[in-house]
Scaffold this motif. Structure first.
Motif, PDB file in Angstrom:
ATOM      1  N   TRP A 170      71.434   7.012   1.161  1.00 32.43           N
ATOM      2  CA  TRP A 170      71.222   5.964   2.167  1.00 32.43           C
ATOM      3  C   TRP A 170      71.873   6.368   3.487  1.00 32.43           C
ATOM      4  N   ILE A 279      79.280   1.152   4.343  1.00 32.74           N
ATOM      5  CA  ILE A 279      78.531   1.044   3.078  1.00 32.74           C
ATOM      6  C   ILE A 279      79.536   0.936   1.939  1.00 32.74           C
ATOM      7  N   CYS A 298      75.165  -1.659   4.356  1.00 32.57           N
ATOM      8  CA  CYS A 298      74.483  -1.439   3.071  1.00 32.57           C
ATOM      9  C   CYS A 298      75.438  -1.715   1.912  1.00 32.57           C
ATOM     10  N   ASP A 335      70.097  -3.571   1.990  1.00 29.51           N
ATOM     11  CA  ASP A 335      70.521  -3.468   3.392  1.00 29.51           C
ATOM     12  C   ASP A 335      69.590  -4.369   4.191  1.00 29.51           C
TER      13      ASP A 335
END
Ligand code: GZL
Length: 354
Positions: A170, A279, A298, A335
């Motif tokens: 990601w 994240i 995220c 996300d």
């Protein structure tokens, strides 16, 4: 005289009947209360109490929102109504406390032992003691580094390495999308508890992806022990370094440390979610709210709801059924847009377990 005797006899007879009747009443009351008392007898350990499956559970601790949700899930599934007698022990994130609890379960002669090992190593002796005591062992959530699969019946939890890979993939997609992949990209990492499978494997998975890009530099990486306070403290230290402004991404091994880091980033006058992409793993409401508020980018989901699975697997074992050696939780990545599709975190906040 005869009259007196007759009167006394009548009185004795009358009281006797009353007593009997009361007895009868009592028996009827008793039968009412005996039903009640039968019921209360059953719940206070009459003949039926032997039917309860006694499970000793040694939990890591109460270090994070994920752990609290995990504990709640286990306590709500292993209830007396469900046929269980749960003996629950909080390990306070200390291996020695967990080992003491496991040995106490052996002494109590529980029917099953389940535990989430706070760290991977140092369990060999107690695992063999559990096996020698012939008590079925179920590993929940974290794992140990002992390769002998005969020491436990089954394990259920998350694929931590996969979570790390998902986070890494990601991040690369995010950096490419933002045009940030030209030149060196400095990354900060808040590791979970040193030696914990969740930390070791997430770090390995994340690094496996990052190592494919020579411009990516995980320049800062230190344990925040899966707690908000420690995550904030370590992020404050990162931000004090003279190259702190280079940090583009923070990968936190759990939400709680990310939340602490967000506080530190804001206190340092920088914008979490914008100046530094955030994240984390887990996926609680607080982190989803940070995504909605633009303070995080995220979350890689890690499912804490393992209680029902634990109850089901024990019931299967009781019925003599075969169970899988390993059972992985179904998990997603969330996300505001991008890899997980245009999932709006706000749509999922109410669905989150914690
Ligand atoms: C993961 C679990 C981790 C969570 C943290 O399955 O062991 O421990 O990611 C928790 O929040 O402290």
């Amino acid at each position: 005289m005869k009259k007196i005797i007759a009167l006394v006899l009548a009185l004795v007879l009358a009281f006797g009947l009353v007593a009997c009747n009361n007895g009868g009443d009592q028996s009827s009351t008793a039968s009412g209360s005996s039903t009640a008392s039968d019921a209360s007898t059953a719940s206070t350990g009459g003949d039926d109490s032997g039917d309860l499956i006694t499970v000793g559970f040694s939990q890591v601790g109460a270090e994070s929102a994920w752990r609290t949700a995990n504990t709640k899930s286990i306590q709500e599934a292993l209830t007396e109504e469900n046929g269980f007698n749960l003996i629950f022990s909080d390990g306070q994130q200390k291996q020695e406390i967990q080992i003491t609890a496991l040995r106490s379960f052996i002494e109590q002669g529980v029917d099953y032992i389940a535990f989430s090992p706070t760290v991977e190593s140092g369990w060999d002796d107690v695992l063999n003691e559990i096996k020698e005591a012939d008590i079925p062992l179920i590993l929940v959530d974290r794992t140990t580094d002992n390769p002998d699969e005969s020491l436990y019946v089954t394990w259920m939890g998350s694929n931590f390495h996969e979570e790390g890979v998902r986070a890494g993939e990601w991040v690369i997609a995010y950096l490419e999308d933002k045009g940030l992949m030209d030149g060196e990209v400095v990354i900060a990492e808040l590791q979970g508890t040193v030696g914990a499978a969740a930390a070791t494997d997430r770090m390995a998975g994340f690094k496996e992806v990052m190592d494919q890009y020579s411009n990516i530099n995980i320049k800062y990486s230190q344990t925040g022990d899966f707690t908000t306070a420690k995550g904030q403290e370590v992020m404050e230290a990162f931000l004090k370094s003279d190259t702190a402004n280079e940090i583009k991404v923070l990968f936190a091994h759990n939400d709680d440390m990310a939340i602490g880091a967000i506080t530190a980033i804001e206190a340092a006058g920088r914008k979490p979610g914008e100046d530094i992409c955030i994240i984390s793993c887990d996926g609680g409401k607080a982190m989803f709210q940070n995504i909605v508020d633009g303070k995080a980018n995220c979350v890689v989901e890690c499912n804490p709801l393992l209680g029902e699975g634990l109850a089901d697997v024990i019931k299967k074992l009781e019925a003599g059924e075969e169970v899988e050696k390993k059972t992985y939780s179904e998990e997603d990545i969330f996300d505001q847009n991008g890899l997980a599709g245009a999932l709006k975190a706000a749509d999922h906040i109410n669905e989150r377990a914690y």
